[in-house]
Design a protein around this motif. Structure first.
Motif, PDB file in Angstrom:
ATOM      1  N   HIS A 110       2.304   4.916 -13.507  1.00 57.43           N
ATOM      2  CA  HIS A 110       1.437   6.033 -13.138  1.00 57.43           C
ATOM      3  C   HIS A 110       2.219   7.260 -12.688  1.00 57.43           C
ATOM      4  CE1 HIS A 110      -2.220   3.747 -13.609  1.00 57.43           C
ATOM      5  NE2 HIS A 110      -1.777   2.800 -12.795  1.00 57.43           N
ATOM      6  N   GLY A 111       3.487   7.112 -12.352  1.00 55.38           N
ATOM      7  CA  GLY A 111       4.299   8.229 -11.889  1.00 55.38           C
ATOM      8  C   GLY A 111       4.133   8.468 -10.400  1.00 55.38           C
ATOM      9  N   ASP A 112       5.057   9.236  -9.833  1.00 54.59           N
ATOM     10  CA  ASP A 112       5.043   9.505  -8.392  1.00 54.59           C
ATOM     11  C   ASP A 112       3.771  10.207  -7.938  1.00 54.59           C
ATOM     12  OD1 ASP A 112       7.510   8.308  -7.966  1.00 54.59           O
ATOM     13  OD2 ASP A 112       8.615  10.193  -8.172  1.00 54.59           O
ATOM     14  N   THR A 113       3.209  11.056  -8.779  1.00 55.41           N
ATOM     15  CA  THR A 113       2.008  11.812  -8.406  1.00 55.41           C
ATOM     16  C   THR A 113       0.738  11.267  -9.042  1.00 55.41           C
ATOM     17  OG1 THR A 113       2.273  13.392 -10.205  1.00 55.41           O
ATOM     18  CG2 THR A 113       3.368  13.924  -8.111  1.00 55.41           C
ATOM     19  N   GLY A 114       0.845  10.184  -9.795  1.00 57.61           N
ATOM     20  CA  GLY A 114      -0.330   9.596 -10.435  1.00 57.61           C
ATOM     21  C   GLY A 114      -0.693  10.219 -11.770  1.00 57.61           C
ATOM     22  N   TRP A 122      -5.702  -2.437   0.250  1.00 57.34           N
ATOM     23  CA  TRP A 122      -6.567  -1.375   0.780  1.00 57.34           C
ATOM     24  C   TRP A 122      -5.733  -0.159   1.162  1.00 57.34           C
ATOM     25  CZ3 TRP A 122     -11.242  -1.461  -0.644  1.00 57.34           C
ATOM     26  CH2 TRP A 122     -11.987  -2.637  -0.698  1.00 57.34           C
ATOM     27  N   ASP A 123      -4.518  -0.367   1.660  1.00 57.60           N
ATOM     28  CA  ASP A 123      -3.631   0.754   1.972  1.00 57.60           C
ATOM     29  C   ASP A 123      -3.256   1.513   0.708  1.00 57.60           C
ATOM     30  OD1 ASP A 123      -3.687   0.171   4.705  1.00 57.60           O
ATOM     31  OD2 ASP A 123      -1.808  -0.987   4.637  1.00 57.60           O
ATOM     32  N   VAL A 124      -3.014   0.799  -0.382  1.00 57.33           N
ATOM     33  CA  VAL A 124      -2.726   1.471  -1.657  1.00 57.33           C
ATOM     34  C   VAL A 124      -3.927   2.310  -2.081  1.00 57.33           C
ATOM     35  CG1 VAL A 124      -2.184   1.146  -4.103  1.00 57.33           C
ATOM     36  CG2 VAL A 124      -1.042  -0.268  -2.391  1.00 57.33           C
ATOM     37  N   VAL A 125      -5.117   1.793  -1.932  1.00 58.90           N
ATOM     38  CA  VAL A 125      -6.324   2.562  -2.257  1.00 58.90           C
ATOM     39  C   VAL A 125      -6.352   3.838  -1.422  1.00 58.90           C
ATOM     40  CG1 VAL A 125      -8.853   2.585  -2.180  1.00 58.90           C
ATOM     41  CG2 VAL A 125      -7.649   0.569  -3.053  1.00 58.90           C
ATOM     42  N   ASN A 126      -6.081   3.731  -0.128  1.00 59.43           N
ATOM     43  CA  ASN A 126      -6.047   4.919   0.723  1.00 59.43           C
ATOM     44  C   ASN A 126      -5.008   5.923   0.236  1.00 59.43           C
ATOM     45  OD1 ASN A 126      -8.093   4.169   2.500  1.00 59.43           O
ATOM     46  ND2 ASN A 126      -6.688   3.148   3.899  1.00 59.43           N
ATOM     47  N   TYR A 127      -3.841   5.425  -0.142  1.00 56.37           N
ATOM     48  CA  TYR A 127      -2.770   6.310  -0.618  1.00 56.37           C
ATOM     49  C   TYR A 127      -3.180   7.023  -1.904  1.00 56.37           C
ATOM     50  CZ  TYR A 127       1.682   8.015  -2.263  1.00 56.37           C
ATOM     51  OH  TYR A 127       2.686   8.833  -2.721  1.00 56.37           O
ATOM     52  N   VAL A 128      -3.768   6.282  -2.829  1.00 56.54           N
ATOM     53  CA  VAL A 128      -4.215   6.896  -4.098  1.00 56.54           C
ATOM     54  C   VAL A 128      -5.283   7.951  -3.807  1.00 56.54           C
ATOM     55  CG1 VAL A 128      -5.462   6.436  -6.248  1.00 56.54           C
ATOM     56  CG2 VAL A 128      -3.559   4.963  -5.567  1.00 56.54           C
ATOM     57  N   ARG A 129      -6.185   7.673  -2.907  1.00 53.55           N
ATOM     58  CA  ARG A 129      -7.216   8.640  -2.528  1.00 53.55           C
ATOM     59  C   ARG A 129      -6.614   9.915  -1.910  1.00 53.55           C
ATOM     60  NH1 ARG A 129     -11.457   7.413  -5.357  1.00 53.55           N
ATOM     61  NH2 ARG A 129     -12.568   5.554  -4.737  1.00 53.55           N
ATOM     62  N   ALA A 130      -5.564   9.716  -1.114  1.00 55.37           N
ATOM     63  CA  ALA A 130      -4.932  10.860  -0.437  1.00 55.37           C
ATOM     64  C   ALA A 130      -4.194  11.729  -1.438  1.00 55.37           C
ATOM     65  CB  ALA A 130      -3.988  10.373   0.664  1.00 55.37           C
TER      66      ALA A 130
END
Length: 97
Positions: A33-37, A89-97
């Motif tokens: 996905h890359g550093d920025t998604g 769940w932390d990964v989900v939070n990070y992706v959302r941020a």
């Protein structure tokens, strides 16, 4: 897995959660996905199809859906159930941020 598509993330997006999510994202997700998604991770140089996760499609998904993707994989994405439940769940939070 009992987490449904509409599951609410039990972990608030605190600084600690985002840092932990970033750690697991960098280890497991950034390669495609890359550093920025944006879907431009280093694996794409070797023929792996990178999927962008920064568009409306991802924003429109529930936290439970994103969690389920990490847990179960889908299509070309493998399962990342080796990431512990609360860390997912932390990964989900990070992706959302």
């Amino acid at each position: 897995d009992s987490i449904g598509r509409l599951a609410v993330n039990p972990t608030p997006p605190s600084e600690a959660s985002l840092l932990n999510g970033r750690k697991y994202y960098q280890i497991n997700c950034a390669v495609c996905h890359g550093d920025t998604g944006a879907g431009n991770g280093p694996a794409t140089k070797y023929g792996v199809y990178g999927i962008s996760i920064i568009g409306e499609s991802t924003r429109g998904r529930s936290d439970g859906y994103l969690y389920g993707m990490l847990r179960n994989g889908r299509g070309l994405m493998p399962t990342y159930n080796r990431i512990e439940e609360m860390d997912r769940w932390d990964v989900v939070n990070y992706v959302r941020a």
